[in-house]
Design an enzyme around this catalytic site. Structure first.
Site, PDB file in Angstrom:
ATOM      1  N   SER A 285       0.856  -1.195   0.000  1.00 24.11           N
ATOM      2  CA  SER A 285       0.000   0.000   0.000  1.00 24.11           C
ATOM      3  C   SER A 285       0.885   1.235   0.000  1.00 24.11           C
ATOM      4  O   SER A 285       1.994   1.221   0.542  1.00 24.11           O
ATOM      5  CB  SER A 285      -0.877   0.015   1.252  1.00 24.11           C
TER       6      SER A 285
ATOM      7  N   TYR B  33      -2.520   0.047  10.214  1.00 28.61           N
ATOM      8  CA  TYR B  33      -2.601  -0.445   8.828  1.00 28.61           C
ATOM      9  C   TYR B  33      -1.271  -0.184   8.111  1.00 28.61           C
ATOM     10  O   TYR B  33      -0.716  -1.081   7.459  1.00 28.61           O
ATOM     11  CB  TYR B  33      -3.750   0.264   8.097  1.00 28.61           C
TER      12      TYR B  33
END
Ligand code: NDP
Length: 246
Positions: free
Chosen positions: A143, A156
């Site tokens: 990501s 995250y």
């Protein structure tokens, strides 16, 4: 059909929706033979059904990536069905983006288990097969959160940073026979956005999804690009984000 992709045996996690589903369709259209994994059997069946109806080659396996045996079963299915495994795409993920003060320990645990343990379970299942074949490719979905941390994405982002570091460490040890690729998407329009989130954060993510997100096919294209290179060419890292993402 694509010359380099046709016949390639690809196992792909998180194939029941979003980026994984788009990648499955992208690769199937180019002639890959797919073994698709996710937990929701009905959604997996729908993806497999759509691919096979279009003339593609796909089978679904119910997989929870946090379970070692499930990843072994995914890889074994590829080897039993096709005699080999060429690519493992580790895409399964969960976005439990919450402020620390919310103490969403279940969400934190899910992200660590899915992104870190899940990735390692995939490596453990596929690496011996790749070594035996003296060929194979890991494609790991990270990501942009691993490059710039924005609150409240701390946990995250930390787990996706682990994906980035594990991928580079694996690449350095992989030797000349294996390929190891990190694909790091930015904001992508999938059902996963905002799923593990509530309140203001969920509202902000929904606003971002509508305003700037790119389609999952953009990430599928990037994954496909890494796979379709000739043997001996290793696309180590791709970052793909919407132009509107700061
Ligand atoms: P989705 O929620 O649409 O897809 C997530 C997929 O992962 C689903 O197929 C889900 O299937 C699967 N999954 C989740 N947990 C597990 C598990 N324990 N075992 C097996 N499969 C699991 O979201 P995206 O397509 O957006 O997410 C795909 C990846 O892309 C994730 O790793 C995510 O972090 C990453 N990413 C997404 C971005 C975005 O903006 N959308 C940006 C950057 C990265 P099921 O529930 O059926 O198991």
């Amino acid at each position: 059909m694509h010359e380099q992709v046709a016949g390639t045996v690809v196992a792909l996690t998180g194939a029941s929706s979003g980026i994984g589903e788009a990648t499955a369709h992208h690769l199937a259209a180019r002639g890959a033979r797919l073994v698709l994994g996710a937990r929701r059997q009905d959604r997996l069946d729908a993806v497999v059904g759509a691919i096979t109806a279009a003339g593609g080659d796909a089978v679904g396996v119910v997989v929870d990536v946090t379970r070692r045996d499930d990843l072994r079963h995914l890889v074994d299915t590829a080897v039993e069905r096709h005699g080999r495994l060429d690519v493992l795409v580790s895409n399964a993920g969960t976005m439990n983006v919450t402020p620390f003060d919310q103490l969403d320990q279940d969400g934190w645990d899910a992200m660590v288990a899915t992104h870190v343990t899940g990735l390692l379970n995939g490596i453990a299942a596929a690496l011996p097969v790749f070594r035996r074949q003296a060929s194979g490719q890991f494609v790991n979905v990270g990501s942009t959160a691993a490059y710039v941390v924005k609150a409240p994405q701390g946990v995250y982002a930390a787990t996706k940073t682990a994906v980035k570091i594990l991928t580079e460490g694996l690449r350095q040890e992989s030797g000349p026979d294996l390929r190891v690729t990190l694909v790091s998407p930015g904001f992508t329009d999938t059902e996963g956005v905002g799923k593990g989130t509530t309140g203001d954060v969920a509202a902000w993510m929904e606003q971002q999804r509508v305003a700037i997100a790119m389609p999952p096919s953009a990430v599928a294209n990037a994954i496909g690009f890494a796979i379709e290179q000739p043997a001996g060419v290793d696309v180590s890292e791709i970052v793909v984000r919407p132009t509107a993402q700061a």
